[in-house]
Design an enzyme around this catalytic site. Structure first.
Site, short mmCIF file in Angstrom:
data_model
loop_
_atom_site.label_atom_id
_atom_site.label_comp_id
_atom_site.label_asym_id
_atom_site.label_seq_id
_atom_site.Cartn_x
_atom_site.Cartn_y
_atom_site.Cartn_z
N ASP A 183 34.85 47.79 37.19
CA ASP A 183 35.84 46.83 36.72
C ASP A 183 35.84 45.64 37.67
O ASP A 183 35.31 45.71 38.79
CB ASP A 183 37.22 47.51 36.68
N ASP B 203 38.85 42.86 38.01
CA ASP B 203 40.16 42.60 38.61
C ASP B 203 40.74 43.89 39.21
O ASP B 203 40.80 44.92 38.54
CB ASP B 203 41.13 42.05 37.56
#
Length: 271
Positions: A13, A15
């Site tokens: 991922d 953020d």
């Protein structure tokens, strides 16, 4: 159970794992450099559908993080791939920004308000009441309802912002139609990234900061999962979920040495 196979491919991922807004998370540049030095394939995933991969690459570079454009996979790209598989060269009314409209144009879709096959809802920082009203009426008229991701809120410097899931709930309340969400936690997004990399789930690890999206979708796609504690899920929350990640670490910095190993493996944490 047999010993886990060595890791050949990494999904991560963005953020909460690599960056907080515009600020890099300690260890992120070193982690990505270790991946490049190892020669292993990797992909950075994000539910953010606002930006194109080119835009995101530029934003990450400004934070000191170098990710090739082709190594960024967004919910907008996953949605476009899904629609291309479902109904090639169809039509859509879009509520969203350049990341989504560009992805749909690139698969040959026509964006129109005239009897579209789909209403496609993505994220934008400037949701228009007029556009939402139009989407409601098109769904009522029979357009299929698709949303890039179910995230109900997102962060900003000023505070929480409504995101795709919140606006989708508004349209659902008005029409009675629930959208099909393509992005995480739908494992479809993981599988589309694996297909893009020509990778296998048994030799791939997903790194994320959210139990309810990253870990859940990785688990359902058959991947080993690593939760970092630099984002949304806090340490005391991990045990409240009915499933668990393969491993929990403080941050991405704890994985740099693992990536550098010749045949890295991720074993389950002890109880």
């Amino acid at each position: 159970m047999s010993d886990p196979r060595p890791i050949e491919t990494w999904l991560t991922d963005m953020d909460g794992v690599l960056v907080h807004e515009e600020a890099p998370i300690a260890g992120a540049p070193e982690f990505l450099q270790a991946l490049k030095d190892s020669g292993r394939r990797f992909m950075v995933l994000t539910n953010n559908s606002i930006y194109t991969p080119r835009d995101l690459r530029a934003r990450l570079l400004a934070s000191g993080i170098d990710v090739p454009e082709e190594s960024i996979w967004t919910s907008a790209l996953a949605t476009a791939q899904f629609l291309a598989d479902q109904r090639p060269r169809g039509t859509a009314f879009v509520v969203g920004e350049a990341g989504l409209t560009t992805a749909l144009h690139e698969i040959g879709y026509v964006i129109t308000e005239r009897e579209p096959d789909y209403v496609v809802l993505g994220e934008t920082r400037t949701y228009s009441f007029e556009a939402i009203t139009r989407a409601i009426r098109l769904v009522e008229a029979g357009a299929r309802f698709i949303a890039t991701n179910p995230d109900v809120s997102g962060p900003s410097v000023q505070g929480t912002l409504p995101a795709t899931g919140s606006v989708a709930a508004l349209i659902t309340a008005a029409t009675g139609s629930t959208p099909y969400y393509v992005g995480k936690p739908n494992p479809l997004m993981m599988r589309s990234a694996l297909n893009r990399l020509e990778a296998h789930s048994e030799t791939t690890v997903m790194i994320g900061d959210r139990m309810d999206t990253d870990v859940k979708s990785g688990l359902e796609a058959g991947l080993r999962t690593i939760l970092v504690l630099t984002g949304s899920t806090r340490p005391h929350q991990v045990e409240t979920f009915p499933y668990r990640p393969t491993k929990v670490v403080d941050s991405i910095a704890d994985l740099v040495d693992l990536v550098a190993e010749r045949s890295p493996r991720v074993d389950a944490d002890d109880d």
